[in-house]
Motif scaffolding. Sequence first.
Motif, short mmCIF file in Angstrom:
data_model
loop_
_atom_site.label_atom_id
_atom_site.label_comp_id
_atom_site.label_asym_id
_atom_site.label_seq_id
_atom_site.Cartn_x
_atom_site.Cartn_y
_atom_site.Cartn_z
N ALA A 1 0.91 -1.15 -0.19
CA ALA A 1 0.01 0.06 -0.02
C ALA A 1 0.88 1.30 0.10
O ALA A 1 1.95 1.41 0.71
CB ALA A 1 -1.14 -0.09 1.24
N LEU A 2 0.50 2.15 -0.97
CA LEU A 2 1.16 3.36 -1.13
C LEU A 2 0.44 4.67 -1.16
O LEU A 2 -0.75 4.53 -1.96
CB LEU A 2 2.09 3.17 -2.37
N LYS B 1 2.12 -0.45 -4.74
CA LYS B 1 3.69 -0.70 -5.28
C LYS B 1 3.79 -2.09 -5.56
O LYS B 1 3.81 -2.80 -4.48
CB LYS B 1 4.70 -0.19 -4.33
N VAL B 2 3.94 -2.55 -6.77
CA VAL B 2 4.10 -4.05 -7.13
C VAL B 2 5.55 -3.92 -6.95
O VAL B 2 6.35 -3.44 -7.66
CB VAL B 2 3.45 -4.33 -8.35
N THR C 1 -6.00 -0.53 -5.06
CA THR C 1 -5.48 -1.05 -3.89
C THR C 1 -4.89 -2.28 -3.81
O THR C 1 -5.27 -3.04 -4.69
CB THR C 1 -6.51 -1.02 -2.61
N PRO C 2 -4.00 -2.75 -2.81
CA PRO C 2 -3.43 -3.95 -2.85
C PRO C 2 -4.47 -5.16 -2.75
O PRO C 2 -4.13 -5.88 -3.60
CB PRO C 2 -2.41 -3.93 -1.80
N GLU D 1 -5.27 0.28 3.44
CA GLU D 1 -3.60 0.40 3.71
C GLU D 1 -3.21 -1.20 3.78
O GLU D 1 -1.82 -1.10 3.96
CB GLU D 1 -3.21 1.23 4.63
N CYS D 2 -4.03 -2.15 3.54
CA CYS D 2 -3.32 -3.60 3.90
C CYS D 2 -2.40 -4.03 2.61
O CYS D 2 -2.86 -3.46 1.39
CB CYS D 2 -4.49 -4.42 3.86
N SER D 3 -1.28 -4.49 2.83
CA SER D 3 -0.44 -4.89 2.16
C SER D 3 -0.33 -6.25 1.76
O SER D 3 -0.90 -6.98 2.87
CB SER D 3 1.17 -4.55 2.20
#
Length: 176
Positions: A20-21, A30-31, A43-44, A98-100
């Motif tokens: 999450a960015l 951001k991958v 979002t992720p 904001e979960c990655s």
Amino acid sequence: MNQPLKNEYEVNEKTIALLALEEDGKIRTKVIEESLSFIVDRTPTKVIDASCRYFGSDLSGRISGTKAITNYTHKSPIVVSGMLKLYYFPTMSPSRVECSWISHNFVRHFSPSATDHRKTMVQFTNDVQEELVVSPGVFSNQLERTAQFRLMYEKRFLSSARHSFVSELSPSTPVR
């Protein structure tokens, strides 16, 4: 960032993390792949859901499947594709934007952040390091739960393969 935003993305064998960015007041992804990184305008968790759909399910179904196998009810690790062995775990509740999501296959090492004990410094197998907004204890637990889920999931396929052949009675075998 100078590179154009991508609108779509499906995880693959080279996907290390979906982070999450926050950019321009919006959460993007951001991958990180083995040899490059770029930004996706989703979002992720939306990227993970789209990836699950690409492989024939959706995030909700994958979470339900994990629960059926492990009884995990919160922050469940998932298998995006069993055939490709794509296992991911969330850093927090997937309901939070904001979960990655981190690939279980690519974590080399992790430790508490030097600047904030509530964050974790993760080193991936491609030597990229990222500071994540998750405590080292939670990160460790998620990594272990994913390993346990992976073992249980793959064991089911091994035992199913062994028991999938039904032997037929030979003509000389008496039937009782």
